[in-house]
Design a protein around this motif. Structure first.
Motif, PDB file in Angstrom:
ATOM      1  N   UNK A 208      -9.095  95.985  44.415  1.00  0.00           N
ATOM      2  CA  UNK A 208     -10.271  95.386  43.778  1.00  0.00           C
ATOM      3  C   UNK A 208     -11.349  96.434  43.523  1.00  0.00           C
ATOM      4  N   UNK A 209     -11.619  97.268  44.508  1.00  0.00           N
ATOM      5  CA  UNK A 209     -12.653  98.296  44.367  1.00  0.00           C
ATOM      6  C   UNK A 209     -12.302  99.251  43.230  1.00  0.00           C
ATOM      7  N   UNK A 210     -11.038  99.642  43.140  1.00  0.00           N
ATOM      8  CA  UNK A 210     -10.622 100.541  42.051  1.00  0.00           C
ATOM      9  C   UNK A 210     -10.828  99.874  40.695  1.00  0.00           C
ATOM     10  N   UNK A 211     -10.511  98.572  40.611  1.00  0.00           N
ATOM     11  CA  UNK A 211     -10.677  97.867  39.340  1.00  0.00           C
ATOM     12  C   UNK A 211     -12.150  97.774  38.948  1.00  0.00           C
ATOM     13  N   UNK A 212     -13.014  97.457  39.893  1.00  0.00           N
ATOM     14  CA  UNK A 212     -14.436  97.310  39.589  1.00  0.00           C
ATOM     15  C   UNK A 212     -15.061  98.635  39.157  1.00  0.00           C
ATOM     16  N   UNK A 213     -14.509  99.733  39.651  1.00  0.00           N
ATOM     17  CA  UNK A 213     -15.090 101.051  39.363  1.00  0.00           C
ATOM     18  C   UNK A 213     -14.713 101.585  37.986  1.00  0.00           C
ATOM     19  N   UNK A 214     -13.887 100.877  37.242  1.00  0.00           N
ATOM     20  CA  UNK A 214     -13.379 101.411  35.974  1.00  0.00           C
ATOM     21  C   UNK A 214     -14.391 101.370  34.835  1.00  0.00           C
ATOM     22  N   UNK A 215     -15.295 100.383  34.853  1.00  0.00           N
ATOM     23  CA  UNK A 215     -16.252 100.244  33.756  1.00  0.00           C
ATOM     24  C   UNK A 215     -17.632  99.981  34.329  1.00  0.00           C
ATOM     25  N   UNK A 216     -18.521  99.364  33.551  1.00  0.00           N
ATOM     26  CA  UNK A 216     -19.877  99.108  34.033  1.00  0.00           C
ATOM     27  C   UNK A 216     -19.811  98.330  35.337  1.00  0.00           C
ATOM     28  N   UNK A 217     -20.601  98.762  36.294  1.00  0.00           N
ATOM     29  CA  UNK A 217     -20.488  98.285  37.668  1.00  0.00           C
ATOM     30  C   UNK A 217     -21.353  97.055  37.903  1.00  0.00           C
ATOM     31  N   UNK A 218     -20.945  96.211  38.866  1.00  0.00           N
ATOM     32  CA  UNK A 218     -21.824  95.100  39.242  1.00  0.00           C
ATOM     33  C   UNK A 218     -23.042  95.630  39.997  1.00  0.00           C
ATOM     34  N   UNK A 219     -24.106  94.845  39.996  1.00  0.00           N
ATOM     35  CA  UNK A 219     -25.293  95.234  40.751  1.00  0.00           C
ATOM     36  C   UNK A 219     -25.054  95.117  42.252  1.00  0.00           C
ATOM     37  N   UNK A 220     -24.222  94.148  42.649  1.00  0.00           N
ATOM     38  CA  UNK A 220     -24.011  93.901  44.073  1.00  0.00           C
ATOM     39  C   UNK A 220     -22.584  93.439  44.324  1.00  0.00           C
ATOM     40  N   UNK A 221     -22.050  93.849  45.468  1.00  0.00           N
ATOM     41  CA  UNK A 221     -20.746  93.394  45.949  1.00  0.00           C
ATOM     42  C   UNK A 221     -20.911  92.953  47.394  1.00  0.00           C
TER      43      UNK A 221
END
Length: 306
Positions: free
Chosen positions: A104-117
């Motif tokens: 999941x972390x690798x997927x989220x890091x691919x494009x514009x990031x969320x403000x919070x996880x």
């Protein structure tokens, strides 16, 4: 105003992605409310759950944390992410790793990031503290494979925060209960007459009502401090046997029999024995002061009565 004009509403709204949208995730979705302010999304690996999610105002997204290739669509999709999925179960050569959270972390890091996880972990990462009080500054001391995998997940989440600036929060969660949650009260165990440890062998346990936990998750999405661990526990200060005695009295049932620890191995399942091998009490000041959570159910007595 921008010369491009106002953005469409779908881009102005917060987009909250829930990973692991089970009981607590759905309570968090209800607390968020959806509608014009928040668009709710949920990853699901079960096609049959899509209709139920839509009925709650949640947009289902097909995907599986055990298949990293299916997570590509999550990149850049959400402004905030609530991750409540458990690590993989069972033994493997990498039994200490939470491969799901890493994917999941690798997927989220691919494009514009969320403000919070926000990640829902477990207080089991502290291990056995022999009844002592535990704060978030207490080092992790996992004793079980599942606790080791949670430690790995916490590290992966906070790595994303340190490396990219995403505001990551880890919620360390004890036993979750609620009368309207499947298996969410001790009633069935009391009806089975399952023993508990005698007072001199008993262990302290910690609890949080599912509704209070859901509210803590939502607050952490907006108020959580960067790369922070937070104990999410109520104010109950009870040993396990006393908790079941309290529940029995509330339900008008017989109190469970008490047994010595050296006899427990012959009468109790392994999972239950593992919980009876760890004793600790959780400080919850950070939850109250930083997240600003006011508990609706400060103790299990109030929560079980409700």
């Amino acid at each position: 105003m921008s010369h491009l004009g106002a953005l469409p509403a779908r881009f102005r709204r917060e987009r909250v992605l829930i990973i692991g949208c089970g009981d607590v995730g759905q309570r968090a979705a209800r607390a968020l409310g959806g509608g014009r302010r928040v668009r709710l999304l949920a990853l699901t690996s079960t096609p049959g759950s899509a209709a139920a999610l839509r009925a709650q105002g949640i947009t289902p997204l097909p995907g599986n944390l055990d298949d990293a290739r299916s997570l590509g669509r999550l990149a850049g999709l959400a402004t905030r992410v609530l991750h409540l999925a458990p690590p993989p179960a069972g033994e493997s050569p990498d039994w200490r790793l939470d491969t799901r959270t890493r994917a999941l972390v690798r997927a989220l890091a691919q494009r514009s990031l969320p403000a919070a996880l926000v990640y829902g972990s477990t207080s089991g990462v502290y291990g056995d503290r022999q009844g002592q009080w535990v704060s978030e500054a207490t080092p992790a001391q996992p004793l079980t494979p599942r606790a080791w995998r949670r430690v790995d997940a916490e590290a992966a989440v906070h790595w994303l925060g340190r490396a990219t600036g995403v505001r990551t929060s880890v919620l360390r969660i004890p036993g979750i209960y609620a009368p309207d949650r499947e298996g969410g009260t001790p009633r069935e165990r009391l009806l089975r007459g399952t023993p508990v440890l005698r007072a001199e062998d008993d262990v302290f346990t910690n609890h949080i009502h599912a509704d209070d936990l859901a509210r803590a998750c939502v607050l952490a999405l907006w108020r959580g401090r960067p790369q922070r661990n937070v104990n999410v526990s109520d104010d109950t200060d009870l040993k396990m046997g006393d908790y079941f005695d309290l529940a029995a009295d509330l339900y008008g049932l017989s109190r469970p029999p008490r047994i010595a620890r050296n006899a427990a191995g012959d009468q109790l399942p392994l999972m239950l024995l593992s919980f009876m091998s760890e004793s600790r009490r959780l400080h919850n000041q950070r939850m109250k002061t930083e997240l600003g959570l006011r508990l609706r159910y400060p103790t299990v007595a109030e929560g079980l009565r409700a």
